[in-house]
Design a protein around this motif. Structure first.
Motif, PDB file in Angstrom:
ATOM      1  N   UNK A 105       2.332  18.511  25.937  1.00  0.00           N
ATOM      2  CA  UNK A 105       1.190  18.766  25.056  1.00  0.00           C
ATOM      3  C   UNK A 105       1.519  19.985  24.213  1.00  0.00           C
ATOM      4  N   UNK A 106       1.355  19.864  22.905  1.00  0.00           N
ATOM      5  CA  UNK A 106       1.784  20.904  21.983  1.00  0.00           C
ATOM      6  C   UNK A 106       0.609  21.472  21.202  1.00  0.00           C
ATOM      7  N   UNK A 107       0.822  22.677  20.663  1.00  0.00           N
ATOM      8  CA  UNK A 107      -0.186  23.342  19.841  1.00  0.00           C
ATOM      9  C   UNK A 107       0.530  24.050  18.696  1.00  0.00           C
ATOM     10  N   UNK A 108      -0.077  24.005  17.521  1.00  0.00           N
ATOM     11  CA  UNK A 108       0.514  24.672  16.355  1.00  0.00           C
ATOM     12  C   UNK A 108      -0.008  26.095  16.258  1.00  0.00           C
ATOM     13  N   UNK A 109       0.890  27.026  16.032  1.00  0.00           N
ATOM     14  CA  UNK A 109       0.515  28.429  15.878  1.00  0.00           C
ATOM     15  C   UNK A 109       1.379  29.050  14.802  1.00  0.00           C
ATOM     16  N   UNK A 110       0.736  29.588  13.790  1.00  0.00           N
ATOM     17  CA  UNK A 110       1.450  30.236  12.669  1.00  0.00           C
ATOM     18  C   UNK A 110       2.500  29.314  12.072  1.00  0.00           C
ATOM     19  N   UNK A 111       2.145  28.043  11.945  1.00  0.00           N
ATOM     20  CA  UNK A 111       3.038  27.081  11.319  1.00  0.00           C
ATOM     21  C   UNK A 111       4.145  26.557  12.202  1.00  0.00           C
ATOM     22  N   UNK A 112       4.146  26.955  13.493  1.00  0.00           N
ATOM     23  CA  UNK A 112       5.178  26.498  14.417  1.00  0.00           C
ATOM     24  C   UNK A 112       4.541  25.783  15.605  1.00  0.00           C
ATOM     25  N   UNK A 113       5.196  24.722  16.054  1.00  0.00           N
ATOM     26  CA  UNK A 113       4.721  24.014  17.223  1.00  0.00           C
ATOM     27  C   UNK A 113       5.235  24.688  18.494  1.00  0.00           C
ATOM     28  N   UNK A 114       4.362  24.836  19.466  1.00  0.00           N
ATOM     29  CA  UNK A 114       4.714  25.406  20.757  1.00  0.00           C
ATOM     30  C   UNK A 114       4.296  24.434  21.865  1.00  0.00           C
ATOM     31  N   UNK A 115       4.990  24.519  23.005  1.00  0.00           N
ATOM     32  CA  UNK A 115       4.610  23.711  24.154  1.00  0.00           C
ATOM     33  C   UNK A 115       3.466  24.402  24.878  1.00  0.00           C
ATOM     34  N   UNK A 116       2.355  23.701  24.977  1.00  0.00           N
ATOM     35  CA  UNK A 116       1.196  24.232  25.692  1.00  0.00           C
ATOM     36  C   UNK A 116       1.244  23.855  27.170  1.00  0.00           C
ATOM     37  N   UNK A 117       1.732  22.642  27.434  1.00  0.00           N
ATOM     38  CA  UNK A 117       1.758  22.159  28.816  1.00  0.00           C
ATOM     39  C   UNK A 117       2.852  21.121  28.969  1.00  0.00           C
ATOM     40  N   UNK A 118       3.670  21.294  29.977  1.00  0.00           N
ATOM     41  CA  UNK A 118       4.689  20.317  30.345  1.00  0.00           C
ATOM     42  C   UNK A 118       4.354  19.792  31.731  1.00  0.00           C
ATOM     43  N   UNK A 119       4.149  18.477  31.819  1.00  0.00           N
ATOM     44  CA  UNK A 119       3.902  17.845  33.112  1.00  0.00           C
ATOM     45  C   UNK A 119       5.007  16.840  33.392  1.00  0.00           C
ATOM     46  N   UNK A 120       5.653  17.007  34.538  1.00  0.00           N
ATOM     47  CA  UNK A 120       6.766  16.141  34.923  1.00  0.00           C
ATOM     48  C   UNK A 120       6.327  15.278  36.104  1.00  0.00           C
ATOM     49  N   UNK A 121       6.279  13.978  35.854  1.00  0.00           N
ATOM     50  CA  UNK A 121       5.884  13.028  36.901  1.00  0.00           C
ATOM     51  C   UNK A 121       7.144  12.444  37.522  1.00  0.00           C
ATOM     52  N   UNK A 122       7.440  12.873  38.748  1.00  0.00           N
ATOM     53  CA  UNK A 122       8.521  12.298  39.529  1.00  0.00           C
ATOM     54  C   UNK A 122       8.179  12.509  40.993  1.00  0.00           C
ATOM     55  N   UNK A 123       8.861  11.783  41.858  1.00  0.00           N
ATOM     56  CA  UNK A 123       8.461  11.742  43.255  1.00  0.00           C
ATOM     57  C   UNK A 123       9.352  12.646  44.096  1.00  0.00           C
ATOM     58  N   UNK A 124       8.798  13.792  44.476  1.00  0.00           N
ATOM     59  CA  UNK A 124       9.543  14.772  45.255  1.00  0.00           C
ATOM     60  C   UNK A 124      10.016  14.217  46.602  1.00  0.00           C
ATOM     61  N   UNK A 125       9.182  13.499  47.360  1.00  0.00           N
ATOM     62  CA  UNK A 125       9.677  12.965  48.637  1.00  0.00           C
ATOM     63  C   UNK A 125      10.854  12.009  48.463  1.00  0.00           C
TER      64      UNK A 125
END
Length: 266
Positions: A105-125
């Motif tokens: 999920x990204x957000x624009x700030x001062x004309x630049x895109x930044x990552x607001x949230x990174x969610x990684x779905x994988x199975x740890x077990x």
């Protein structure tokens, strides 16, 4: 969203694996907004802000060679969903291949895109079982990871990572598969029985849809990948019409589906 905006979002997301491959700590951490967060895997304790995200990098990314084998990218609004296989060299003797779905999920700030949230779905077990299946050759890598966890994140951070083993969504994989089979065959009545009262169905995060509309999108679809992480079952889907990724949040001990969010590909 315009083609230019879509290209800008994808270009920002692509800087993440590029920085990881180059072992560029400052470049990778700098992709995130000041209040950015990493949930990797989903279900483990989130890392919030540059200091915690930097410790995450030092623990899991910096010491390893990670290759992203992409299968599908979906852009909707300011979200990029990536279906891929992660190839992680844990050391000279152990390389892991981890099926995953990433949501940026990204957000624009001062004309630049930044990552607001990174969610990684994988199975740890499942990953841990594969890792231990390497036997004695896995011991140096395992000891190295344990030292990095304790050294960079302490006991609390180690416990936060281990919380990824608790996956309420694990009990929801079968109901989600059954729900998708009903949707793919246009059996809305059967699909409805698997939803909790008040369950929501959307395209993306906020475009309301009913089961008939979802069935139209997913006619004949089959799951390519089904992953349980935290309270979410993430599914990569394929049909003659399109590829897509569906996120189903489950609730209750029976795996009842509380939220369905479908991200269709082009």
């Amino acid at each position: 969203m315009t083609d230019a905006a879509t290209s800008a979002l994808l270009a920002t997301v692509e800087r993440s694996p590029a920085a990881a491959a180059a072992h560029d700590r400052a470049g990778w951490v700098g992709l995130f907004a000041p209040d950015g967060r990493v949930e990797d895997p989903v279900g483990s304790r989130p890392h919030v802000g540059p200091e915690q995200i930097g410790r995450f990098y030092d623990t899991f990314i910096g010491p390893r060679d990670i290759t992203f084998h992409r299968d599908l990218d979906i852009v909707r609004d300011t979200t990029v969903v990536r279906d891929l296989l992660l190839e992680v060299a844990m050391g000279s003797a152990v390389t892991m291949h981890i099926p995953a779905i990433l949501r940026y999920d990204l957000r624009e700030s001062a004309g630049q895109w930044q990552l607001l949230r990174l969610r990684a779905y994988w199975e740890l077990p499942a990953m841990m079982r594969k890792f231990l299946g390497n036997g004695v050759s896995a011991m140096p890598a395992g000891l190295g990871l344990a030292r990095a966890l304790l050294g960079n994140q302490g006991l609390a951070g180690t416990a936060g990572f281990a919380s990824g083993f608790r996956r309420p969504a694990g009990r929801g994989k079968r109901p989600v598969r059954t729900f998708l089979a009903a949707i793919a065959s246009a059996d809305s009545v059967a699909a409805q029985t698997l939803l909790s009262p008040g369950a929501t169905v959307t395209f993306g995060d906020d475009t309301s849809a009913d089961l008939a509309e979802l069935s139209t999108q997913l006619a004949g679809a089959r799951p390519v990948k089904v992953l349980a992480a935290g309270s979410t079952v993430a599914v990569s889907l394929a049909s003659s019409r399109q590829r897509g990724v569906l996120f189903a949040d489950v609730a209750g001990r029976d795996g009842t589906i509380a939220t369905v969010r479908y991200f269709p590909g082009d």
